[in-house]
Enzyme design. Structure first.
Site, PDB file in Angstrom:
ATOM      1  CG  HIS A  56     -26.442 -25.207 -85.721  1.00  0.00           C
ATOM      2  ND1 HIS A  56     -25.158 -25.178 -86.214  1.00  0.00           N
ATOM      3  CD2 HIS A  56     -26.710 -26.516 -85.462  1.00  0.00           C
ATOM      4  CE1 HIS A  56     -24.667 -26.414 -86.253  1.00  0.00           C
ATOM      5  NE2 HIS A  56     -25.597 -27.240 -85.802  1.00  0.00           N
ATOM      6  CG  HIS A  58     -29.097 -30.901 -84.585  1.00  0.00           C
ATOM      7  ND1 HIS A  58     -28.722 -31.382 -85.815  1.00  0.00           N
ATOM      8  CD2 HIS A  58     -28.058 -30.143 -84.151  1.00  0.00           C
ATOM      9  CE1 HIS A  58     -27.490 -30.955 -86.109  1.00  0.00           C
ATOM     10  NE2 HIS A  58     -27.069 -30.193 -85.111  1.00  0.00           N
ATOM     11  CG  LEU A  59     -36.321 -28.912 -84.738  1.00  0.00           C
ATOM     12  CD1 LEU A  59     -37.347 -28.226 -85.641  1.00  0.00           C
ATOM     13  CD2 LEU A  59     -36.629 -28.609 -83.271  1.00  0.00           C
ATOM     14  NE  ARG A  60     -30.866 -35.201 -82.503  1.00  0.00           N
ATOM     15  CZ  ARG A  60     -29.697 -34.745 -82.930  1.00  0.00           C
ATOM     16  NH1 ARG A  60     -29.468 -34.549 -84.218  1.00  0.00           N
ATOM     17  NH2 ARG A  60     -28.736 -34.480 -82.075  1.00  0.00           N
ATOM     18  CG  ASN A  90     -27.983 -33.962 -88.223  1.00  0.00           C
ATOM     19  OD1 ASN A  90     -28.910 -33.202 -87.943  1.00  0.00           O
ATOM     20  ND2 ASN A  90     -27.048 -34.277 -87.352  1.00  0.00           N
ATOM     21  CG  HIS A 177     -19.609 -29.970 -88.762  1.00  0.00           C
ATOM     22  ND1 HIS A 177     -20.282 -30.237 -87.600  1.00  0.00           N
ATOM     23  CD2 HIS A 177     -18.436 -30.650 -88.681  1.00  0.00           C
ATOM     24  CE1 HIS A 177     -19.544 -31.051 -86.844  1.00  0.00           C
ATOM     25  NE2 HIS A 177     -18.424 -31.306 -87.475  1.00  0.00           N
ATOM     26  CG  HIS A 230     -20.602 -25.884 -84.573  1.00  0.00           C
ATOM     27  ND1 HIS A 230     -19.556 -26.217 -85.383  1.00  0.00           N
ATOM     28  CD2 HIS A 230     -21.578 -26.784 -84.851  1.00  0.00           C
ATOM     29  CE1 HIS A 230     -19.870 -27.274 -86.112  1.00  0.00           C
ATOM     30  NE2 HIS A 230     -21.101 -27.624 -85.814  1.00  0.00           N
ATOM     31  CG  ASP A 303     -24.705 -27.777 -82.558  1.00  0.00           C
ATOM     32  OD1 ASP A 303     -25.584 -28.471 -83.117  1.00  0.00           O
ATOM     33  OD2 ASP A 303     -23.516 -28.109 -82.529  1.00  0.00           O
ATOM     34  CG  HIS A 307     -27.700 -37.021 -78.731  1.00  0.00           C
ATOM     35  ND1 HIS A 307     -27.826 -37.543 -79.994  1.00  0.00           N
ATOM     36  CD2 HIS A 307     -26.781 -36.032 -78.832  1.00  0.00           C
ATOM     37  CE1 HIS A 307     -27.007 -36.914 -80.825  1.00  0.00           C
ATOM     38  NE2 HIS A 307     -26.362 -35.976 -80.144  1.00  0.00           N
TER      39      HIS A 307
HETATM   40  O1  DOR Z   1     -22.308 -32.091 -81.131  1.00  0.00           O
HETATM   41  C1  DOR Z   1     -22.867 -32.155 -82.215  1.00  0.00           C
HETATM   42  N1  DOR Z   1     -24.070 -32.747 -82.346  1.00  0.00           N
HETATM   43  N2  DOR Z   1     -22.274 -31.625 -83.272  1.00  0.00           N
HETATM   44  C2  DOR Z   1     -22.764 -31.785 -84.517  1.00  0.00           C
HETATM   45  O2  DOR Z   1     -22.178 -31.308 -85.436  1.00  0.00           O
HETATM   46  C3  DOR Z   1     -23.984 -32.584 -84.741  1.00  0.00           C
HETATM   47  C4  DOR Z   1     -24.814 -32.630 -83.545  1.00  0.00           C
HETATM   48  C5  DOR Z   1     -25.867 -33.690 -83.583  1.00  0.00           C
HETATM   49  O3  DOR Z   1     -26.566 -33.819 -84.606  1.00  0.00           O
HETATM   50  O4  DOR Z   1     -26.060 -34.360 -82.582  1.00  0.00           O
HETATM   51 ZN    ZN Z   2     -21.993 -29.282 -86.436  1.00  0.00          ZN
END
Ligand code: DOR
Ligand code: ZN
Length: 432
Positions: A56, A58-60, A90, A177, A230, A303, A307
């Protein structure tokens, strides 16, 4: 490719052993192996673990390269001891077609810091209305096996049922999720004593637990594989324990931050502590640690959610939820699970490498013999110094973002080296 001789590492914390890596494999294991023709890593005092696998991340990329790229995120992964990450869907555009998952897979391969296995979206655009092209993503070059709308819950029970049925054809898994959306409208943090005191709208445990119970029933009914992302509450652990006792194919992950941090951190109003699902109570943390120790929760997943500062360093209510995790995960697990006596190093290897690999659909060969540490196995491994300590500096992390909730914390253990199929991606704690 050069041969590497790793001298005196303790595989899974056992007796010190020399490992010779050649042509991407562990060629020899023993004591006093000859260093002839090999580069030597002095690994005395280091633990050798199979390369860590994060289900899990997130590489954006594509879309928010200001927050993270495949290259920057996988650099953070390698420095954290990971040799595989599953990249969440996402992105923008969403990874809901063969084209996008192949693009992410190629970017990972070209960067070369670790394997990137794209997660496909369950529904088109994560909108929760129509199933995405799951079969096309499965048969693409990216060979997707894990599907998730993470960030959003697949709330429609019929759609969830159809998704579970669909992925059976290629032994895929739906990673949910779990968040009942009506119960969490406007939610800002865990619903409890602290949210009441701060006057912030709460995210009740029941919103997670209700979806997990529903989806476990659906997975049992259709005989398919459900993975719960999570897990954050004590009640969720109980429900998953019950689902497993039925013999249903339900697996679950917990994040490092949910193993260590609690909701009272929100009293600082520092949005670095805002995450979804939210930080919970000390009783939840205790249940999560116990569940991970007894195997009810199968694995740790970061996770990792970078950001950009304009999205995160703002007032609590508008800040995006999410925390960095790749470079701190093994240290946080050391603090919460090893130092507390709940897991030994073999247990850490299982929860952070073997189990997530199995769930993700690329089981590590020779798992029973320690996976990638066995002779002939693919030489993807991590050398970890359990005696080191370090202070987390957000500016020193490889991520393009800085939102680590562990800033300034003193954590145990340090990743010294990471090998990906016999090639170092990290040496002496730095990118190789
Ligand atoms: O805290 C989170 N950030 N929970 C998620 O389910 C998505 C993730 C995100 O993509 O920033
Ligand atoms: Zn999530």
């Amino acid at each position: 490719m050069t041969d590497w001789l790793i001298k005196g590492a303790a595989p899974l914390g056992g007796a010190p052993t020399d490992l010779r890596l050649r042509d991407g494999r562990v060629a020899e294991a023993g004591t006093n192996l000859s260093a002839a023709g090999a580069q030597v890593v002095d690994a005395a005092g280091l633990i050798a673990l199979p390369g860590l696998v994060d289900l899990h991340t997130h590489l954006r990329e594509p879309g928010r390269e200001d927050a993270e790229t495949v290259a920057s995120g996988t650099r953070a992964a390698a420095l954290g001891g990971f040799t595989t990450v599953y990249a969440m869907a996402n992105t923008s555009p969403v990874a809901d077609t063969a084209g996008v998952v192949e693009q992410v897979w190629r970017l990972g391969r070209d960067a070369g810091h670790c394997d990137v296995r794209p997660v496909g979206a369950v529904t088109v655009g994560l909108a929760g209305l129509r199933l995405a092209e799951l079969g096309a993503m499965a048969s693409s070059a990216a060979a997707v096996r894990v599907f998730s709308d993470d960030g959003h819950c697949v709330a429609d029970p019929l759609l969830m049922r159809r998704a579970l049925e669909y992925v059976k054809a290629f032994d895929g898994v739906i990673a949910q999720h779990a968040e009942e959306p009506r119960l969490t409208e406007d939610a800002q943090m865990n619903e409890g004593v602290v949210s009441a005191r701060l006057g912030l709208p709460g995210w009740p445990a029941a919103a997670e637990e209700a979806i997990i119970a529903r989806d476990a029933l659906l997975a049992g009914h259709v005989g398919s594989r459900l993975h719960v992302c999570h897990v954050s509450t004590a009640g969720s652990v109980e429900i998953i324990r019950w689902a497993k006792s039925k013999g249903w194919r339900v697996t679950a992950e917990v994040t490092p931050h949910h193993l260590l941090l609690t909701d009272d951190l929100a009293t600082s109003y520092d949005p670095v502590f805002k995450v979804n699902p939210p930080l919970r109570t000390a009783a939840d943390v205790e249940a999560l640690r116990a569940g991970l120790a007894d195997g009810t929760i199968d694995c740790v997943a970061t996770d990792h959610a970078p950001h950009a500062s304009q999205d995160k360093e703002t007032e609590w209510a508008v800040a995006r939820p999410g925390m960095l995790g790749l470079q701190t995960a093994l240290s946080v697990v050391t603090e919460t699970m090893v130092a507390t006596g709940r897991l030994d190093w073999a247990g850490v290897a299982d929860r952070m490498a073997l189990a997530p690999a199995r769930i993700g659909g690329h089981p590590v060969p020779d798992a029973a013999r320690g996976g990638s540490l066995a002779v002939d196995a693919s030489a993807s491994m991590t050398l970890f110094d359990p005696a080191a300590r370090w202070k987390v500096d957000p500016y020193a992390l490889a991520s393009r973002s800085r939102n680590t909730p562990f800033a300034g914390r003193d954590l145990p253990g340090r990743v010294v080296a990471t090998f990906l199929r016999g090639r170092p991606t990290v040496l002496d704690g730095k990118l190789a």
